[in-house]
Scaffold this active site. Structure first.
Site, PDB file in Angstrom:
ATOM      1  N   PHE A 199       0.844  -1.198   0.000  1.00 20.07           N
ATOM      2  CA  PHE A 199       0.000   0.000   0.000  1.00 20.07           C
ATOM      3  C   PHE A 199       0.877   1.245   0.000  1.00 20.07           C
ATOM      4  CE2 PHE A 199       0.866  -0.936   4.417  1.00 20.07           C
ATOM      5  CZ  PHE A 199       1.086   0.308   4.991  1.00 20.07           C
ATOM      6  N   CYS A 200       0.270   2.367  -0.421  1.00 21.80           N
ATOM      7  CA  CYS A 200       0.934   3.672  -0.392  1.00 21.80           C
ATOM      8  C   CYS A 200      -0.153   4.726  -0.232  1.00 21.80           C
ATOM      9  CB  CYS A 200       1.769   3.897  -1.649  1.00 21.80           C
ATOM     10  SG  CYS A 200       0.844   3.769  -3.194  1.00 21.80           S
ATOM     11  N   THR A 201       0.174   5.991  -0.395  1.00 17.52           N
ATOM     12  CA  THR A 201      -0.783   7.060  -0.107  1.00 17.52           C
ATOM     13  C   THR A 201      -2.011   7.004  -1.011  1.00 17.52           C
ATOM     14  OG1 THR A 201       1.065   8.472   0.554  1.00 17.52           O
ATOM     15  CG2 THR A 201      -1.062   9.540   0.182  1.00 17.52           C
ATOM     16  N   ILE A 228      -4.120   4.454   0.693  1.00 17.14           N
ATOM     17  CA  ILE A 228      -4.625   4.768   2.027  1.00 17.14           C
ATOM     18  C   ILE A 228      -5.799   5.735   1.950  1.00 17.14           C
ATOM     19  CG2 ILE A 228      -4.010   5.774   4.265  1.00 17.14           C
ATOM     20  CD1 ILE A 228      -1.033   5.069   3.457  1.00 17.14           C
TER      21      ILE A 228
END
Length: 327
Positions: A199-201, A228
Site C-alpha cells: 500500500f501507499c498514499t 490509504i
C-alpha cells in the site's frame, strides 16, 4: 501559508475540493505538450491550485479549488487520454475537502516519470500486481500468510501505517528496488509467506512497486487500489486497521481517518512532519528547528530561518488586519 500568494477569489472560500489523481496511459509528444499548455489556463480560469506531473507514461497530480472547477480539470484529462478496457486505463481519483487553499499556485511540469522508481523496465501498463478494493483489504492483511509492505518513505510511515506493516525505512522511492532485493526477498524465504500486500498514499507507488516485484519473480503480489486515501474514505473507522495519520503532499500535512487535517505540521527548516507533542519539546522553535533537525543546521542557517519566520508572521498579521477591515 502566505495569504498574499493565494489566487484571487480563493482566500475566503470555506469548502474546497482536493483531488489526488494519476493515470498510467501513454502520451505521445504532441499530447503531452498540449496538456502542459492547456492545464495552466484551465486551472487559472477556475481558480484551481496544485501540481500536475506530465510524462510519456501518464499524469500524476493533486489539485484543489471549487468543486466544479476541479471536476472540469479532471474531465479535461479524461478526454485527453485513450482510456480503454485495460487494467491501467483509468484516471484514479481520491477526493477530500479543505476549508482553505492547500497550495499556493498551480504548476504543470514535464517529467521523465510521474513517480520515480528509477528502473526503466518497470511499466505498470504492461504488468502490475492484483488490485485489492478497500472493502476487501482487511481480510487480506488479517491473513497470517500475507506479508504487508508499506512502500512509502520513512517520514511518512513515522506518523501512521497499517497494523503489522513492514516499514522499508527508505528515504526515497528510488530505494525500494534495492530494499526489495536485499531485505524483502530473504524475508519472504524466511517467513514462507504466500503473498505480498502493498500500500501507499494514493496507489501510484504501488503500481510501479508491484510491477517491479512481478518482473523480478516475487510471486503473488497484491496492492490496495486507491491507496490509504481511498481506504480512509470507504472503510468505517470502527473497522479500520489504519493507525495514526496519513501524510499528504500539500499544506494540510497529514489527514486523520475522517480525511480532515490532523495534528501534524511541517517543520519549515527540514520539511519533516512534527506532532503536537513534539512541538512542545524544548528543541522545537517554530520555523527554525525541530527534534528531527536540531543538530543538522548551522547557527547562520538558524538565524536565516528565524528571519524568514518573522517575515511570515508579520505578513499573516497584516493579512489578518486586512481581512478584519474587509469583514
Amino acid at each position: 501559508m502566505n495569504p498574499s500568494n493565494l489566487e484571487p477569489g480563493l482566500a475566503n472560500d470555506s469548502r474546497l475540493l482536493v483531488a489526488a489523481f494519476y493515470a498510467f496511459t501513454p502520451l505521445d509528444d504532441e499530447r503531452r505538450e498540449t496538456l502542459l499548455s492547456s492545464l495552466p489556463t484551465l486551472a487559472r480560469n477556475g481558480s484551481v491550485l496544485g501540481s500536475v506531473l506530465v510524462a510519456h507514461e501518464g499524469v500524476n497530480g493533486t489539485i484543489s479549488g471549487p468543486e466544479s472547477a476541479v471536476d472540469a480539470v479532471l474531465d479535461h484529462l479524461r478526454t485527453s487520454f485513450d482510456l480503454g478496457d485495460e487494467h491501467y486505463a483509468r484516471l484514479e481519483v481520491k477526493r477530500s475537502w479543505a476549508e482553505k487553499p492547500v497550495f499556493r499556485r498551480f504548476k504543470a511540469r514535464r517529467k521523465k516519470e510521474i513517480v520515480t522508481i528509477g528502473v526503466a523496465s518497470v511499466d505498470p501498463s504492461t504488468s502490475v500486481g492484483t488490485y485489492v478494493e478497500a472493502e476487501h483489504w482487511n481480510a487480506l492483511v488479517d491473513d497470517p500468510d500475507t506479508l504487508v509492505i508499506d512502500t512509502r518513505n520513512s517520514y511518512e510511515t513515522a506518523i501512521g501505517t497499517f497494523e503489522g506493516a513492514i516499514d522499508p525505512s527508505t528515504e526515497s522511492f528510488r530505494d525500494f528496488p534495492q530494499w526489495a532485493e536485499s531485505t524483502l526477498r530473504p524475508l519472504i524465504e524466511q517467513k514462507s509467506s504466500k503473498r505480498i500486500a502493498m500500500f501507499c498514499t494514493g496507489g501510484i507507488r504501488c503500481e510501479k512497486a508491484s510491477s517491479y516485484l512481478q518482473q523480478q519473480g516475487f510471486g503473488e503480489v497484491h496492492h490496495l487500489r486507491g491507496g490509504i486515501l481511498k481506504y480512509l474514505e470507504q472503510v468505517p473507522e470502527a473497522e479500520s486497521r489504519w493507525q495514526g495519520e496519513c501524510f499528504v503532499f500539500d499544506q494540510r500535512v497529514a489527514l486523520n481517518h475522517q480525511l480532515e487535517p490532523g495534528e501534524h505540521s511541517l517543520c519549515h527548516a527540514c520539511g519533516l512532519p512534527v506532532s503536537a507533542q513534539q512541538r512542545e519539546l524544548p528543541s522545537y522553535i517554530k520555523g527554525v528547528q525541530c527534534l528531527h533537525c536540531v543538530d543538522r543546521f548551522s547557527d547562520a542557517d538558524r538565524e536565516r530561518f528565524a528571519m524568514r519566520q518573522r517575515q511570515i508572521d508579520q505578513r499573516q498579521i497584516e493579512q489578518h488586519k486586512i481581512n478584519r477591515q474587509q469583514g
